[in-house]
Scaffold this active site. Structure first.
Site, PDB file in Angstrom:
ATOM      1  N   ARG A  57      75.588  21.180  60.293  1.00  0.00           N
ATOM      2  CA  ARG A  57      76.333  21.683  59.143  1.00  0.00           C
ATOM      3  C   ARG A  57      77.829  21.405  59.239  1.00  0.00           C
ATOM      4  NH1 ARG A  57      73.575  26.018  56.081  1.00  0.00           N
ATOM      5  NH2 ARG A  57      71.553  26.346  57.013  1.00  0.00           N
TER       6      ARG A  57
ATOM      7  N   ARG B  21      77.519  30.933  49.632  1.00  0.00           N
ATOM      8  CA  ARG B  21      76.801  29.957  50.458  1.00  0.00           C
ATOM      9  C   ARG B  21      77.055  28.531  49.969  1.00  0.00           C
ATOM     10  NH1 ARG B  21      70.961  31.894  49.780  1.00  0.00           N
ATOM     11  NH2 ARG B  21      70.420  30.053  50.990  1.00  0.00           N
TER      12      ARG B  21
ATOM     13  N   ARG C 202      64.083  31.301  43.289  1.00  0.00           N
ATOM     14  CA  ARG C 202      63.373  31.418  44.562  1.00  0.00           C
ATOM     15  C   ARG C 202      63.428  32.860  45.071  1.00  0.00           C
ATOM     16  NH1 ARG C 202      65.250  27.670  49.523  1.00  0.00           N
ATOM     17  NH2 ARG C 202      66.820  29.274  49.824  1.00  0.00           N
TER      18      ARG C 202
ATOM     19  N   LYS D 237      65.313  20.812  50.254  1.00  0.00           N
ATOM     20  CA  LYS D 237      65.075  20.315  51.612  1.00  0.00           C
ATOM     21  C   LYS D 237      63.739  20.803  52.167  1.00  0.00           C
ATOM     22  CE  LYS D 237      68.864  21.997  53.359  1.00  0.00           C
ATOM     23  NZ  LYS D 237      69.425  22.684  52.189  1.00  0.00           N
TER      24      LYS D 237
ATOM     25  N   ARG E 246      63.636  36.852  50.109  1.00  0.00           N
ATOM     26  CA  ARG E 246      64.866  36.655  50.890  1.00  0.00           C
ATOM     27  C   ARG E 246      66.046  37.281  50.142  1.00  0.00           C
ATOM     28  NH1 ARG E 246      65.494  30.481  52.660  1.00  0.00           N
ATOM     29  NH2 ARG E 246      67.582  31.329  52.991  1.00  0.00           N
TER      30      ARG E 246
END
Length: 193
Positions: free
Chosen positions: A89, A146, A128, A14, A134
């Site tokens: 969401r 998640r 990532r 995204k 992160r």
């Protein structure tokens, strides 16, 4: 005005596609993740509350997110449109977003969903995590939580927009430019409708 929901699980691409869409269509990017991370970085009360929840893989309360989005809508009332990234969401959030937009005589134009299987998502997020810094992308257990949270609570949002005739699924695996081309074709089609 073009109001687009870019939809998909964590790691679907995204963020990458948002950048390309924003550049082409001059849209205002409304990424709840970015909004929340900036609050966390600022050390605000909202940010600290959000960080506690995010670190546990739990969604931030709707009223907090809707309030942040409304502030952005007010700040950019003359925009060409908005791209909603990571929001809504839940069906409840979708309904709240529709109500919020209606107050400004606007609505969602289309929801574009990037479809990626869970195994690929996990691999992308771990990769990532090596460069993003992160912590939520570096823990495989948290990543799986998640993805499961998305599957359980977020997927019904697609049905909500499908019932309105505003849902389009696009394969999120493949070359970035090819996926973007499919997105632009979709936007062209819905803009002419």
């Amino acid at each position: 005005m073009l109001n687009l929901v870019l939809f998909g699980p964590p790691g679907a691409g995204k963020g990458t596609q948002s950048e390309k869409i924003i550049a082409k269509y001059n849209l205002i990017h409304l990424s709840t993740g970015d909004l929340l991370r900036s609050e966390i970085q600022a050390g605000s009360e909202l940010g600290l509350r959000a960080k506690t929840l995010m670190d546990q893989g739990i969604l931030v309360p709707d009223e907090v997110v809707i309030g942040m989005i409304e502030n952005k809508l007010k700040d950019h009332h003359d925009a060409a449109g908005f791209i909603f990234d990571g929001f809504p969401r839940t069906v409840k959030q979708s309904e709240a977003l529709d109500e919020l937009l209606a107050r400004y005589d606007e609505s969602i134009t289309v929801m574009i969903a990037l479809v990626v299987d869970d195994q690929e998502l996990s691999a992308r997020l771990l990769n990532r995590g090596k460069t993003s810094g992160r912590p939520d992308d570096q823990n495989e257990e948290l990543i799986n939580k998640r993805i499961q949270e998305y599957n359980n609570k977020t997927r019904p949002v697609a049905d909500y927009y499908q019932q309105q005739g505003k849902f389009v699924a696009i394969d999120g695996i493949g070359e970035i430019d090819f996926i973007f081309e499919e997105i632009t074709k979709t936007i062209a089609r819905v803009s002419q409708a």
